[in-house]
Structure formats: C-alpha cells, structure tokens
Design a protein around this motif. Structure first.
Motif, PDB file in Angstrom:
ATOM      1  N   GLN A   1       0.847  -1.189   0.000  1.00 60.19           N
ATOM      2  CA  GLN A   1       0.000   0.000   0.000  1.00 60.19           C
ATOM      3  C   GLN A   1       0.886   1.243   0.000  1.00 60.19           C
ATOM      4  OE1 GLN A   1      -3.751   0.074   2.102  1.00 60.19           O
ATOM      5  NE2 GLN A   1      -3.492  -2.073   2.697  1.00 60.19           N
ATOM      6  N   THR A   2       1.545   1.403  -1.124  1.00 61.12           N
ATOM      7  CA  THR A   2       2.399   2.564  -1.393  1.00 61.12           C
ATOM      8  C   THR A   2       2.051   3.071  -2.781  1.00 61.12           C
ATOM      9  OG1 THR A   2       4.130   1.227  -2.450  1.00 61.12           O
ATOM     10  CG2 THR A   2       4.276   1.522  -0.042  1.00 61.12           C
ATOM     11  N   SER A   3       2.573   4.217  -3.113  1.00 59.01           N
ATOM     12  CA  SER A   3       2.295   4.774  -4.435  1.00 59.01           C
ATOM     13  C   SER A   3       2.728   3.815  -5.537  1.00 59.01           C
ATOM     14  CB  SER A   3       3.018   6.119  -4.599  1.00 59.01           C
ATOM     15  OG  SER A   3       2.746   6.682  -5.876  1.00 59.01           O
TER      16      SER A   3
ATOM     17  N   TYR B   1       0.348   0.770  -5.581  1.00 61.56           N
ATOM     18  CA  TYR B   1      -0.934   1.077  -6.206  1.00 61.56           C
ATOM     19  C   TYR B   1      -0.809   1.083  -7.726  1.00 61.56           C
ATOM     20  CZ  TYR B   1      -2.423   2.700  -1.557  1.00 61.56           C
ATOM     21  OH  TYR B   1      -2.734   2.785  -0.225  1.00 61.56           O
ATOM     22  N   GLU B   2       0.217   1.728  -8.232  1.00 54.05           N
ATOM     23  CA  GLU B   2       0.398   1.829  -9.678  1.00 54.05           C
ATOM     24  C   GLU B   2       0.632   0.452 -10.308  1.00 54.05           C
ATOM     25  OE1 GLU B   2      -0.193   4.429 -11.443  1.00 54.05           O
ATOM     26  OE2 GLU B   2      -0.549   5.724  -9.709  1.00 54.05           O
ATOM     27  N   ALA B   3       1.414  -0.375  -9.646  1.00 52.08           N
ATOM     28  CA  ALA B   3       1.670  -1.725 -10.170  1.00 52.08           C
ATOM     29  C   ALA B   3       0.385  -2.552 -10.183  1.00 52.08           C
ATOM     30  CB  ALA B   3       2.738  -2.418  -9.329  1.00 52.08           C
ATOM     31  N   PHE B   4      -0.402  -2.409  -9.141  1.00 51.07           N
ATOM     32  CA  PHE B   4      -1.674  -3.133  -9.054  1.00 51.07           C
ATOM     33  C   PHE B   4      -2.616  -2.692 -10.167  1.00 51.07           C
ATOM     34  CE2 PHE B   4      -6.051  -3.199  -7.217  1.00 51.07           C
ATOM     35  CZ  PHE B   4      -6.213  -4.576  -7.155  1.00 51.07           C
ATOM     36  N   ILE B   5      -2.731  -1.400 -10.370  1.00 52.29           N
ATOM     37  CA  ILE B   5      -3.620  -0.866 -11.412  1.00 52.29           C
ATOM     38  C   ILE B   5      -3.187  -1.357 -12.790  1.00 52.29           C
ATOM     39  CG2 ILE B   5      -4.290   1.261 -12.609  1.00 52.29           C
ATOM     40  CD1 ILE B   5      -4.269   2.615  -9.799  1.00 52.29           C
ATOM     41  N   ARG B   6      -1.894  -1.368 -13.054  1.00 54.70           N
ATOM     42  CA  ARG B   6      -1.412  -1.862 -14.345  1.00 54.70           C
ATOM     43  C   ARG B   6      -1.775  -3.328 -14.537  1.00 54.70           C
ATOM     44  NH1 ARG B   6       3.225   1.113 -12.966  1.00 54.70           N
ATOM     45  NH2 ARG B   6       4.309  -0.804 -12.327  1.00 54.70           N
ATOM     46  N   THR B   7      -1.637  -4.115 -13.479  1.00 53.16           N
ATOM     47  CA  THR B   7      -1.961  -5.546 -13.565  1.00 53.16           C
ATOM     48  C   THR B   7      -3.441  -5.759 -13.862  1.00 53.16           C
ATOM     49  OG1 THR B   7      -0.170  -6.164 -12.054  1.00 53.16           O
ATOM     50  CG2 THR B   7      -1.997  -7.723 -12.295  1.00 53.16           C
TER      51      THR B   7
ATOM     52  N   LEU C   1      -9.840   1.395  -1.711  1.00 52.02           N
ATOM     53  CA  LEU C   1     -10.491   1.691  -2.985  1.00 52.02           C
ATOM     54  C   LEU C   1     -10.493   3.184  -3.287  1.00 52.02           C
ATOM     55  CD1 LEU C   1     -13.651  -0.610  -3.182  1.00 52.02           C
ATOM     56  CD2 LEU C   1     -11.689  -0.614  -4.715  1.00 52.02           C
ATOM     57  N   ALA C   2     -10.665   3.997  -2.255  1.00 52.88           N
ATOM     58  CA  ALA C   2     -10.672   5.443  -2.442  1.00 52.88           C
ATOM     59  C   ALA C   2      -9.330   5.931  -2.989  1.00 52.88           C
ATOM     60  CB  ALA C   2     -10.998   6.146  -1.124  1.00 52.88           C
ATOM     61  N   HIS C   3      -8.239   5.355  -2.511  1.00 50.76           N
ATOM     62  CA  HIS C   3      -6.916   5.704  -3.040  1.00 50.76           C
ATOM     63  C   HIS C   3      -6.786   5.262  -4.487  1.00 50.76           C
ATOM     64  CE1 HIS C   3      -5.042   7.198   0.609  1.00 50.76           C
ATOM     65  NE2 HIS C   3      -5.456   6.142   1.277  1.00 50.76           N
ATOM     66  N   LEU C   4      -7.257   4.063  -4.772  1.00 49.06           N
ATOM     67  CA  LEU C   4      -7.072   3.495  -6.107  1.00 49.06           C
ATOM     68  C   LEU C   4      -7.901   4.208  -7.169  1.00 49.06           C
ATOM     69  CD1 LEU C   4      -7.112  -0.264  -5.063  1.00 49.06           C
ATOM     70  CD2 LEU C   4      -5.123   0.987  -5.924  1.00 49.06           C
ATOM     71  N   VAL C   5      -9.167   4.482  -6.861  1.00 42.68           N
ATOM     72  CA  VAL C   5     -10.047   5.042  -7.886  1.00 42.68           C
ATOM     73  C   VAL C   5      -9.626   6.448  -8.301  1.00 42.68           C
ATOM     74  CG1 VAL C   5     -11.792   6.130  -6.384  1.00 42.68           C
ATOM     75  CG2 VAL C   5     -12.479   5.104  -8.588  1.00 42.68           C
ATOM     76  N   GLN C   6      -8.920   7.141  -7.426  1.00 45.68           N
ATOM     77  CA  GLN C   6      -8.429   8.472  -7.778  1.00 45.68           C
ATOM     78  C   GLN C   6      -7.271   8.416  -8.777  1.00 45.68           C
ATOM     79  OE1 GLN C   6      -9.942  11.291  -6.960  1.00 45.68           O
ATOM     80  NE2 GLN C   6     -11.448  10.062  -5.845  1.00 45.68           N
TER      81      GLN C   6
END
Length: 294
Positions: A22-24, A27-33, A187-192
């Motif tokens: 749960q770091t920047s 988050y970015e790696a998760f979103i790309r996946t 989710l709030a962090h991710l959706v932004q």
C-alpha cells in the motif's frame, strides 16, 4: 477456464503470483496488472456497453447473488417487455414475478418496480447523488455506487463480492478479519488514480471472477463474511415456490396451496404465505390467495 476461454492455465496462474504494497508504487503496479488483464481478457456484456441508468440498475439488481449466465437472457427479456423505468413502473406484479423466475430473491423484483415508480420524480431516470440513490427501495451502498460509476463515471467507492476478493488476495494475503471500512479506504486511493472508474470497476470484478476459479475464497478473511444458509428446505425455498405457484397458475385457496406444497410442513407454508401477504407480494380475499395487483 469457462469465463475466460482465451486465457491459458499457465497465464492464469501467472496472475496469482504478485502481492502489492500500500504505497504509491504498489498502487500503480496493481492498477497496471488489473487493467492489463481486463484489456486482454475482459468479459463483454450488453450492460457494460451502456450508461443508461435504467439498464445499469436492472443489471445490478439482477446480478445480486445470481450467476451471470442466468442473468443474460433475463436482462434481454426484461428490456423487450419493459424498456424504460416508466414501462416497468406499470408492469403487473404477477407478470413481473412470473418473468423474474429463475433469478431468485423475489423481493428484488418488487423493490425494482417500486424504484421505477419513484424515478418519475427525476423524469423517469435516476440522479447521480449517492444519498438520493440510496433512498430508493432495496438500493444500498454498493448498488448506488455502481449506478454512480457505470452511469455517470463518478469516482464512487464500489465494494462488492468479487472486488472484495481481489483486494483481500492482493493486499491482505495473510490477514484475518479485514473490515470493509479498510477496503473502502484502499479503494478510495485506487479510484483516484484511474482514468475511467467505470472500466476500472469492471476490470476489478473480472479479476475477482478469475481468482474465484483458481484459489480458495479470500472473502472468508473478511470481518463481515457469513456463509449463506442452505436453500434446500429453507423458508426462502418455500417463499419462492409460493410466488411461482400463484404467478404461474393463478389464485388458489388455502387448502390448494398447502396440498400443492405438501412436501413442506403446513405450518411453515402458511407462515411464509402470511409473510408474503404482509410484504405486499400476495393478497388474500376470503381464503383465496393471489399475487397482489398493486
């Protein structure tokens, strides 16, 4: 894999390997996946190709605790019979319940029609404000968030079963009793960080379907997990059979009802029938029961 026919077993297993911090960067790696998986293997459904609030709400209500394969033909059927909120608001209850057969949880059909009636105050559509959406019968936090994201591309916090499974597997692999409040914060962090919340949530749900077919249920590690009660010989089964009996074959006297449902104890059948009357599904006149005409 039946849900993703173009996905090989080897490739599917590859998606199980990473967990994310749960770091920047995490988050970015998760979103790309997640988005990469969706771009390559995302499922396509009619309701994903529209932003019409009626079609979005219809699909969301139908999909609650119901397999997608059972929803697809019912979704098409309902749109052919009642293509708008106004049309659905005028649907006779007996016809609505007759065509709902196979989706289960008949209360959803009743609430859906009530919501269609209430949509008149917004010009036979739905607002995007979450508090107004949640004022509708049967519309909780998740359904309101789905309508906001899928109809209006709002950055809502949409947490449902498949999405919960993904977050628990990828960010909380060893934790028990994880609360939804914590997942909603994540989710709030991710959706932004995503460009399109509609596509994002569809991608998360599809990844959750993938995990469901590959690993034990991560949702058991949720603080809010409870195993669904068995359907066979339950009051829910009796209620469903009562609804279908009256919707399919018309009004029945009490003795006819208990005789046709004789596999269940008469006291249980009558208890369920009385409850259906109280809830507005069924009406009784001089000992004869029929689907309510409200």
């Amino acid at each position: 894999m039946k849900d993703f026919p173009n996905l090989s077993t080897e490739e599917a297993v590859h998606y199980l390997k990473p967990t994310f911090s749960q770091t920047s960067d995490g988050y970015e790696a998760f979103i790309r996946t997640i988005l990469g998986f969706y771009e390559a293997h995302g499922r396509r459904f009619d309701w994903r190709e529209t932003s019409d609030p009626y079609r979005i709400m219809l699909s969301e209500v139908m999909l609650q605790q119901t397999q997608t394969i059972r929803v697809i033909p019912k979704y098409v059927l309902f749109l052919s019979l009642w293509p708008t909120f106004k049309d659905l608001s005028q649907a006779p209850l007996d016809q609505l319940l007759f065509h709902w057969k196979g989706l289960g949880y008949n209360r959803r059909a009743l609430n859906l029609r009530k919501s269609a009636m209430e949509s008149e105050r917004w010009g036979w559509t739905l607002p995007k404000e979450q508090d107004e959406l949640r004022s509708l019968p049967g519309v909780g936090k998740a359904t309101a968030a789905a309508i906001g994201a899928f109809s209006y591309h709002e950055r809502t916090i949409y947490l449902e079963t498949n999405i919960r499974r993904v977050l628990l597997h990828c960010f909380y692999p060893d934790q028990e009793g994880v609360k939804d409040k914590e997942l909603e914060s994540l989710l709030a962090h991710l959706v932004q960080r995503v460009e399109d919340p509609k596509q994002w949530y569809y991608a998360l749900m599809d990844f959750g379907v993938l995990l469901k077919g590959l690993i034990p249920n991560s949702n058991v590690r949720s603080a809010h997990y409870s195993k669904q009660a068995k359907f066979e010989n339950s009051n829910r089964q009796i209620r469903g059979q009562l609804i279908h009996l009256l919707a399919d074959t018309g009004a029945k006297e009490q003795d006819q009802v208990t005789s046709l449902l004789s596999r269940f104890e008469e006291e249980r059948v009558m208890y369920c029938l009385v409850q259906l009357v109280k809830e507005g599904f069924v009406e009784e006149t001089e000992g004869t029961y029929r689907i309510a005409k409200v």
